[in-house]
Write an enzyme that holds these catalytic residues in place. Structure first.
Site, PDB file in Angstrom:
ATOM      1  N   SER A 150       2.208   8.922  -6.797  1.00 13.70           N
ATOM      2  CA  SER A 150       2.996   8.603  -5.617  1.00 13.70           C
ATOM      3  C   SER A 150       4.204   9.537  -5.496  1.00 13.70           C
ATOM      4  O   SER A 150       4.030  10.751  -5.405  1.00 13.70           O
ATOM      5  CB  SER A 150       3.408   7.128  -5.669  1.00 13.70           C
ATOM      6  OG  SER A 150       3.861   6.682  -4.419  1.00 13.70           O
TER       7      SER A 150
ATOM      8  N   ASP B  97      -5.963   3.191   0.044  1.00 12.88           N
ATOM      9  CA  ASP B  97      -4.534   3.234  -0.271  1.00 12.88           C
ATOM     10  C   ASP B  97      -3.760   2.839   0.979  1.00 12.88           C
ATOM     11  O   ASP B  97      -3.764   3.567   1.975  1.00 12.88           O
ATOM     12  CB  ASP B  97      -4.159   4.645  -0.732  1.00 12.88           C
ATOM     13  CG  ASP B  97      -2.756   4.750  -1.282  1.00 12.88           C
ATOM     14  OD1 ASP B  97      -1.866   4.049  -0.773  1.00 12.88           O
ATOM     15  OD2 ASP B  97      -2.545   5.555  -2.208  1.00 12.88           O
TER      16      ASP B  97
ATOM     17  N   HIS C 122      -3.412   1.790  -3.854  1.00 11.20           N
ATOM     18  CA  HIS C 122      -2.369   2.734  -4.267  1.00 11.20           C
ATOM     19  C   HIS C 122      -2.052   2.574  -5.747  1.00 11.20           C
ATOM     20  O   HIS C 122      -1.985   3.554  -6.482  1.00 11.20           O
ATOM     21  CB  HIS C 122      -1.108   2.505  -3.430  1.00 11.20           C
ATOM     22  CG  HIS C 122      -0.034   3.517  -3.653  1.00 11.20           C
ATOM     23  ND1 HIS C 122      -0.194   4.855  -3.354  1.00 11.20           N
ATOM     24  CD2 HIS C 122       1.230   3.401  -4.158  1.00 11.20           C
ATOM     25  CE1 HIS C 122       0.912   5.515  -3.652  1.00 11.20           C
ATOM     26  NE2 HIS C 122       1.787   4.659  -4.150  1.00 11.20           N
TER      27      HIS C 122
END
Length: 273
Positions: free
Chosen positions: A95, A224, A253
């Site tokens: 991320s 995601d 995610h």
């Protein structure tokens, strides 16, 4: 507990497990190095030196007022790598940490980084603009900032649900994961968590990706809900020279469950290749 000095002298926490070729992990927002514990142990058990730090303002690191931006994050990562005297490293980022890893590799990692791995990563750029019409509107990130300021404790509990895909039909919900997400989120300083929203949403990594000259594994779940794959990994794969895109069907995610098992196998294979 081990600490190192960040690029501006900030006191930042890190973990250093195992011995062998070095692999350095960067975590997502609003988490800490704890988010990588399974991977750290896996790599240490398989002959690697696995290292992860708590980004400034997160986890056990100093809650700095300044420096909560992607350039400083990358400079802090450089301070860690240089301080430990590492070479031929692989950098892995999830991320926000994926953006940090890419910027570090391009801006500071020449001759030091041999491979990059991203998972659910924010590059090339998240926010919607004339240049990025498919991106997420700025108003969505303003809403995140409002939630962080208004009641971040409840927000971390709420955010964990789509983060791990627990809002999908048939999902096996883990209250433990939700609780741990909350725990890590609450260890992030308010100012740092707030400022990091701009860092992960508005930083444009397009030129970094074009300049990256080492192999990169681009891992992403196709469900995601936090960093949509069509505006991130799919575009990243088109911009890099030596990229391998690995899509995980139905994966969220957050890296957990079957997704984590598959990702960990792919990570080891990529490190050994």
């Amino acid at each position: 507990m081990p600490y190192f000095e960040g690029s501006d002298g900030a006191r930042l926490f890190y973990k250093d497990w195992g011995s062998g070729p070095a692999v350095v992990f960067s975590h997502g927002w609003p988490l800490s190095s704890d988010a990588w514990d399974v991977e750290l142990k896996l790599l240490a058990d398989n002959g690697f030196r696995a290292i992860a730090h708590d980004r400034r303002g997160h986890g056990r690191s100093e809650q700095t007022w300044a420096g909560n931006d992607m350039d400083t994050y990358a400079a802090d990562l450089s301070a860690l790598v240089d301080g430990l005297g590492l070479s031929e490293v692989v950098v892995v980022g999830h991320s926000t940490g994926g953006g940090e890893a890419v910027r570090y590799a391009v801006r500071h990692g020449a001759g030091k980084v041999r491979k990059v791995v991203t998972a659910g990563a924010v590059p090339p750029v998240m926010v919607q603009s004339d240049k990025n019409p498919d991106g997420t509107p700025l108003s969505a990130f303003d809403g995140i900032r409002d939630s962080v300021l208004g009641d971040r404790s409840q927000y971390w509990k709420d955010l964990a649900v789509p983060f791990y895909g627990f809002n999908r039909d048939g999902a096996a919900v883990s209250q433990g994961l939700i609780d741990d997400f909350w725990r890590q989120g609450m260890n992030a300083g308010l100012a740092s968590a707030y400022d990091c929203v701009k860092a992960f949403s508005e930083t444009d990594f397009t030129e970094d990706l074009k300049a990256l000259d080492v192999p990169i594994l681009i891992a992403h779940g196709d469900d995601d809900q936090i960093v949509p794959i069509h505006d991130s990994a799919a575009k990243t794969a088109e911009l890099v020279k030596y990229g391998t895109l690995r899509v995980y069907p139905g994966a969220s995610h957050g890296i957990h469950g079957e997704y984590q098992q598959q990702f960990d196998r792919d990570l080891l294979d990529f490190l050994r290749s």
